[in-house]
Write an enzyme that holds these catalytic residues in place. Structure first.
Site, mmCIF file in Angstrom:
data_model
loop_
_atom_site.group_PDB
_atom_site.id
_atom_site.type_symbol
_atom_site.label_atom_id
_atom_site.label_comp_id
_atom_site.label_asym_id
_atom_site.label_seq_id
_atom_site.Cartn_x
_atom_site.Cartn_y
_atom_site.Cartn_z
ATOM 1 N N SER A 44 10.266 2.257 -29.147
ATOM 2 C CA SER A 44 11.359 3.412 -28.623
ATOM 3 C C SER A 44 12.380 3.569 -30.560
ATOM 4 O O SER A 44 12.055 2.655 -31.464
ATOM 5 C CB SER A 44 12.038 2.587 -27.902
ATOM 6 O OG SER A 44 12.497 1.954 -27.815
ATOM 7 N N TYR A 79 4.025 -4.148 -25.820
ATOM 8 C CA TYR A 79 2.510 -3.810 -26.347
ATOM 9 C C TYR A 79 2.860 -5.030 -27.674
ATOM 10 O O TYR A 79 3.356 -5.476 -28.132
ATOM 11 C CB TYR A 79 2.817 -2.863 -27.800
ATOM 12 C CG TYR A 79 2.064 -1.572 -27.339
ATOM 13 C CD1 TYR A 79 1.605 -1.595 -26.329
ATOM 14 C CD2 TYR A 79 3.193 -0.109 -27.637
ATOM 15 C CE1 TYR A 79 0.622 -0.038 -26.225
ATOM 16 C CE2 TYR A 79 2.709 1.130 -27.008
ATOM 17 C CZ TYR A 79 1.012 1.058 -26.213
ATOM 18 O OH TYR A 79 1.082 2.098 -25.695
ATOM 19 N N THR A 138 1.202 -3.667 -21.682
ATOM 20 C CA THR A 138 0.049 -2.661 -21.536
ATOM 21 C C THR A 138 -1.252 -3.199 -22.512
ATOM 22 O O THR A 138 -1.155 -4.225 -23.373
ATOM 23 C CB THR A 138 0.501 -1.736 -22.771
ATOM 24 O OG1 THR A 138 1.707 -0.652 -21.934
ATOM 25 C CG2 THR A 138 0.030 -0.217 -22.678
ATOM 26 N N LYS A 198 -0.261 -2.805 -17.254
ATOM 27 C CA LYS A 198 -0.831 -1.672 -17.017
ATOM 28 C C LYS A 198 -2.553 -1.217 -17.384
ATOM 29 O O LYS A 198 -2.508 -1.889 -18.872
ATOM 30 C CB LYS A 198 1.101 -1.503 -18.180
ATOM 31 C CG LYS A 198 0.366 0.025 -18.458
ATOM 32 C CD LYS A 198 1.413 1.358 -18.645
ATOM 33 C CE LYS A 198 1.359 2.855 -18.548
ATOM 34 N NZ LYS A 198 1.093 2.942 -19.668
ATOM 35 N N HIS A 254 -3.674 5.628 -19.156
ATOM 36 C CA HIS A 254 -2.925 5.639 -20.386
ATOM 37 C C HIS A 254 -2.739 7.770 -20.459
ATOM 38 O O HIS A 254 -2.681 8.394 -21.422
ATOM 39 C CB HIS A 254 -2.978 5.413 -21.604
ATOM 40 C CG HIS A 254 -2.594 5.511 -22.664
ATOM 41 N ND1 HIS A 254 -1.585 3.879 -22.773
ATOM 42 C CD2 HIS A 254 -1.899 5.659 -23.506
ATOM 43 C CE1 HIS A 254 -0.671 3.792 -23.733
ATOM 44 N NE2 HIS A 254 -0.730 5.055 -24.222
ATOM 45 N N ARG A 278 -5.008 9.329 -23.504
ATOM 46 C CA ARG A 278 -5.285 9.106 -24.714
ATOM 47 C C ARG A 278 -6.009 8.353 -25.180
ATOM 48 O O ARG A 278 -5.782 8.036 -26.734
ATOM 49 C CB ARG A 278 -3.770 8.789 -24.540
ATOM 50 C CG ARG A 278 -2.688 10.121 -24.044
ATOM 51 C CD ARG A 278 -1.396 9.949 -24.565
ATOM 52 N NE ARG A 278 -0.675 9.624 -25.160
ATOM 53 C CZ ARG A 278 -0.069 10.190 -26.395
ATOM 54 N NH1 ARG A 278 -0.496 11.343 -25.847
ATOM 55 N NH2 ARG A 278 -0.086 10.132 -27.612
ATOM 56 N N ASP A 327 -0.129 5.630 -12.862
ATOM 57 C CA ASP A 327 0.203 6.785 -13.533
ATOM 58 C C ASP A 327 -1.143 7.398 -14.301
ATOM 59 O O ASP A 327 -2.235 6.748 -13.725
ATOM 60 C CB ASP A 327 1.309 6.674 -14.108
ATOM 61 C CG ASP A 327 0.908 6.042 -15.488
ATOM 62 O OD1 ASP A 327 -0.562 6.151 -16.018
ATOM 63 O OD2 ASP A 327 1.828 5.572 -16.313
HETATM 64 C C1 LIG Z 1 3.764 10.470 -25.347
HETATM 65 C C2 LIG Z 1 2.992 9.644 -24.941
HETATM 66 C C3 LIG Z 1 3.219 8.348 -25.593
HETATM 67 C C4 LIG Z 1 2.974 6.890 -24.643
HETATM 68 N N1 LIG Z 1 2.847 6.146 -25.152
HETATM 69 C C5 LIG Z 1 3.451 4.966 -24.275
HETATM 70 C C6 LIG Z 1 3.255 3.463 -24.078
HETATM 71 O O1 LIG Z 1 4.681 3.210 -25.136
HETATM 72 N N2 LIG Z 1 3.849 2.387 -23.731
HETATM 73 C C7 LIG Z 1 2.269 2.336 -22.558
HETATM 74 O O2 LIG Z 1 2.350 2.165 -21.655
HETATM 75 N N3 LIG Z 1 1.862 4.023 -22.758
HETATM 76 C C8 LIG Z 1 2.597 4.721 -23.286
HETATM 77 N N4 LIG Z 1 1.665 5.990 -22.473
HETATM 78 C C9 LIG Z 1 1.260 6.540 -21.861
HETATM 79 C C10 LIG Z 1 1.952 6.564 -20.974
HETATM 80 O O3 LIG Z 1 2.599 5.215 -19.887
HETATM 81 C C11 LIG Z 1 1.198 7.418 -19.139
HETATM 82 O O4 LIG Z 1 -0.188 6.156 -18.911
HETATM 83 C C12 LIG Z 1 0.789 8.431 -19.053
HETATM 84 O O5 LIG Z 1 1.381 9.272 -19.971
HETATM 85 C C13 LIG Z 1 0.250 9.121 -18.077
HETATM 86 O O6 LIG Z 1 -0.038 10.169 -17.559
HETATM 87 P P1 LIG Z 1 -0.071 11.621 -17.645
HETATM 88 O O7 LIG Z 1 1.614 12.218 -18.443
HETATM 89 O O8 LIG Z 1 -0.813 12.552 -18.442
HETATM 90 O O9 LIG Z 1 0.618 11.667 -16.326
HETATM 91 C C14 LIG Z 1 2.311 6.938 -23.310
HETATM 92 C C15 LIG Z 1 2.226 8.449 -23.451
HETATM 93 C C16 LIG Z 1 2.550 9.675 -23.937
HETATM 94 C C17 LIG Z 1 2.257 11.088 -23.624
HETATM 95 O O1 LIG Z 2 0.335 7.717 -27.612
HETATM 96 C C1 LIG Z 2 0.844 6.222 -26.899
HETATM 97 O O2 LIG Z 2 0.410 6.753 -25.888
HETATM 98 C C2 LIG Z 2 0.733 4.851 -27.761
HETATM 99 O O3 LIG Z 2 1.229 4.415 -26.709
HETATM 100 C C3 LIG Z 2 1.222 4.536 -28.756
HETATM 101 C C4 LIG Z 2 0.334 3.171 -29.577
HETATM 102 C C5 LIG Z 2 0.643 3.464 -30.693
HETATM 103 C C6 LIG Z 2 1.673 3.379 -31.552
HETATM 104 C C7 LIG Z 2 2.339 5.161 -31.198
HETATM 105 C C8 LIG Z 2 1.668 5.677 -29.166
#
Ligand SMILES: Cc1cc2nc3c(=O)[nH]c(=O)nc-3n(C[C@H](O)[C@H](O)[C@H](O)COP(=O)(O)O)c2cc1C
Ligand SMILES: O=C(O)C(=O)c1ccccc1
Length: 391
Positions: A131, A152, A178, A259, A283, A286, A314
Site C-alpha cells: 500500500s 505477502y 496470499t 488466499k 487472483h 493475474r 473472489d
Molecule cells: C491491481 C490489482 C492488484 C492486486 N494486488 C493484490 C495484492 O496486493 N494482494 C492480494 O492478495 N491480491 C491482490 N490482487 C488480487 C485481488 O485480491 C483479487 O483476488 C482479484 O482482484 C479478483 O479478481 P477480479 O478483480 O477480476 O474480480 C490484486 C488485483 C488487482 C486487480
Molecule cells: O499485481 C498484483 O496482483 C499483485 O498482487 C502484486 C504483486 C507483487 C507486486 C505488485 C503487485
C-alpha cells in the site's frame, strides 16, 4: 441505510440529482476508468496473465449459473449480514486486497479512498501489504468497520513477524496470507508497457515504515528510493510450503485465512494444521493463465470444508447477481476486486462508495425479487447450472 435505498434514490427518487455522476453498469464503469487512467496504469489494473483467457472465464462463469426464484415469500425485509469469526458484518461483500491501488487514484491515496469507503458503507476491507499508506493509517481510516490485513509473506521471517504484529496492534481482525503470488505471473500487458508501475517505491509504505526493514538497509540508503526498491525486491516473495505453516501459525493468535486455495485437498490439509479460513481465488486471472474459472472451483472447496471454517471467494465478481450466485454456492463472503479499483479511478472515495452501494443494492433487490431474503435462505436456494457441463 437499507441497501435497496440506492435503487430508490435512482428510480423512485425521480432522478433528482441524487444520481451519482458515475456509471452504474459495470461495462460503462470499466470504459470510464480506462479513459481516466494512463495506459500503463490501466494495463496494470485491468490486465492479467497470458492471453487473459482465465481472467475472462472468471467473469463468464457466472453466466452459467441461475437461481430458481421463489414466490409468495413477501421478502420485503432483507438481511444481508454475515458472521465472520464472530464479527457481525452488515453485508456479505468485502474489498479484496489490491496492491499499488494508489496509482489509480488522482491523489495517490487509493488505499485511504478504499478505507474511507469501507468506513462509510460498513463493507470490510482487506488491506494489502503493498500500500501507498502505512497499514496503521489505513486502519485509522476504516473507522468502526473491521478490517483484515493481507500479508505477502517476505523471505525475512523477522519482517513477516513485524508486519503481523503491527497489523495486530492496528486492530485488524485477521491475517489473510496470499499464497499464489510469491512471484508475479507472465503478464504481457505489463511487460510491454514502458512505465511498469509495480515497482513504484510509493507502494512500499509498509516496508519503509517497518523497523525490521529499515534496519536491514544501510544507514546511508534509508531514504534512497532505488535502494529501497532493491531491498524490497530481494525480500518480497517467500515461496511458502506446508512446512512453513506452523511458523506462520505461531506469529499470531488472530484468525489466519489462506488466499488462493482452490483445491479441495489443499483446503482440508490447511484446516488440519489449524488454519481458520479458506479464500478461493485465482487472483483475478493475474497469475496463472489457462486455469479454471475461480467460480467453478468453489463448490468442491465448499464441500471439502464442510462448514468447518469460513470460505471467502473472489475473481470475476462484477455485480450484485454475481455476489448472490457465489453466496448460493456456499461462499461466506465475496470479494470485490477490479470494480472497486475502477471506482477509485473515476471518483476516489465517492467512486468506491458508489461501486459498493450499486453492487449491494442489486444483490439486495435480487434477493427480494427472488424470494430469498437472507443469506441462510440463499444457501438452500435451488442453484442450477445453465446448459451442459462441457459448454
Ligand atoms: C491491481 C490489482 C492488484 C492486486 N494486488 C493484490 C495484492 O496486493 N494482494 C492480494 O492478495 N491480491 C491482490 N490482487 C488480487 C485481488 O485480491 C483479487 O483476488 C482479484 O482482484 C479478483 O479478481 P477480479 O478483480 O477480476 O474480480 C490484486 C488485483 C488487482 C486487480
Ligand atoms: O499485481 C498484483 O496482483 C499483485 O498482487 C502484486 C504483486 C507483487 C507486486 C505488485 C503487485
Amino acid at each position: 441505510m437499507a441497501f435497496g435505498d440506492y435503487q430508490n434514490e435512482i428510480y423512485f427518487g425521480g432522478l433528482r440529482g441524487s444520481v451519482p455522476p458515475y456509471p452504474v453498469a459495470f461495462a460503462a464503469l470499466e470504459l470510464t476508468a480506462e479513459a481516466a487512467l494512463p495506459t500503463s496504469v490501466w494495463s496494470y489494473v485491468a490486465g492479467g496473465a497470458g492471453d487473459e483467457r482465465t481472467q475472462r472465464a472468471n467473469v463468464e462463469a457466472f453466466a452459467r449459473w441461475g437461481i430458481v426464484p421463489r414466490m409468495l415469500v413477501g421478502a420485503t425485509e432483507r438481511d444481508l449480514s454475515v458472521d465472520l469469526f464472530g464479527i457481525q458484518l452488515p453485508s456479505p461483500i468485502f474489498l479484496a486486497p489490491v496492491g499499488v491501488v494508489g496509482i489509480a487514484a488522482q491523489d495517490g491515496h487509493g488505499d485511504l479512498a478504499a478505507a474511507r469507503a469501507s468506513a462509510a458503507t460498513g463493507v470490510t476491507m482487506i488491506a494489502s501489504t503493498l500500500s501507498e499508506d502505512p497499514l496503521e493509517a489505513v486502519g485509522d481510516a476504516l473507522g468502526e468497520t473491521p478490517g483484515l490485513f493481507q500479508l505477502y509473506t517476505p523471505k525475512d521471517r523477522d519482517l513477516a513477524a513485524s508486519l503481523v504484529s503491527r497489523a495486530e496492534a492496528a486492530g485488524y481482525k485477521a491475517i489473510v496470507v496470499t499464497l499464489d503470488t510469491w512471484m508475479t505471473g507472465w503478464r504481457p500487458r505489463d511487460l510491454t508497457t514502458a512505465n511498469f508501475p509495480q515497482l513504484r517505491g510509493a507502494a512500499l509504505a509498509n516496508y519503509v515504515t517497518d523497523p525490521v526493514f529499515r534496519a536491514a538497509l544501510p544507514e546511508s540508503s534509508r531514504n534512497d528510493p532505488r535502494a529501497i526498491v532493491e531491498q524490497w525486491a530481494s525480500v518480497f516473495g517467500n515461496p511458502l510450503t506446508w512446512a512453513d505453516l506452523p511458523w506462520l501459525r505461531s506469529l499470531t493468535t488472530l484468525p489466519i485465512i489462506l488466499k488462493g486455495i482452490c483445491a479441495a485437498d489443499d483446503a482440508r490439509r490447511a484446516i488440519d494444521v489449524g488454519i481458520d479460513g479458506i479464500y478461493v481465488s485465482n487472483h483475478g486471472g493475474r497469475q496463472a493463465n489457462g486455469g479454471l474459472p475461480a467460480l467453478d472451483m468453489l463448490p468442491d472447496v465448499v464441500a471439502a470444508v464442510a462448514g468447518c471454517v469460513p470460505v471467502l471467494f473472489d475473481s470475476g465478481v462484477r455485480s450484485g447477481s454475481d455476489v448472490v450466485i457465489a453466496l448460493a454456492m456456499g461462499a461466506t463472503a465475496v470479494g470485490i476486486g477490479r470494480p472497486y479499483v475502477y471506482g477509485v479511478a473515476v471518483g476516489g472515495t465517492a467512486g468506491v462508495i458508489h461501486v459498493l452501494r450499486s453492487i449491494l443494492a442489486e444483490a439486495d433487490l435480487l434477493m427480494g425479487v427472488n424470494g430469498l431474503p437472507t443469506i441462510a435462505s440463499l444457501r438452500t436456494a435451488d442453484l442450477r447450472r445453465v446448459g451442459a457441463l462441457s459448454d
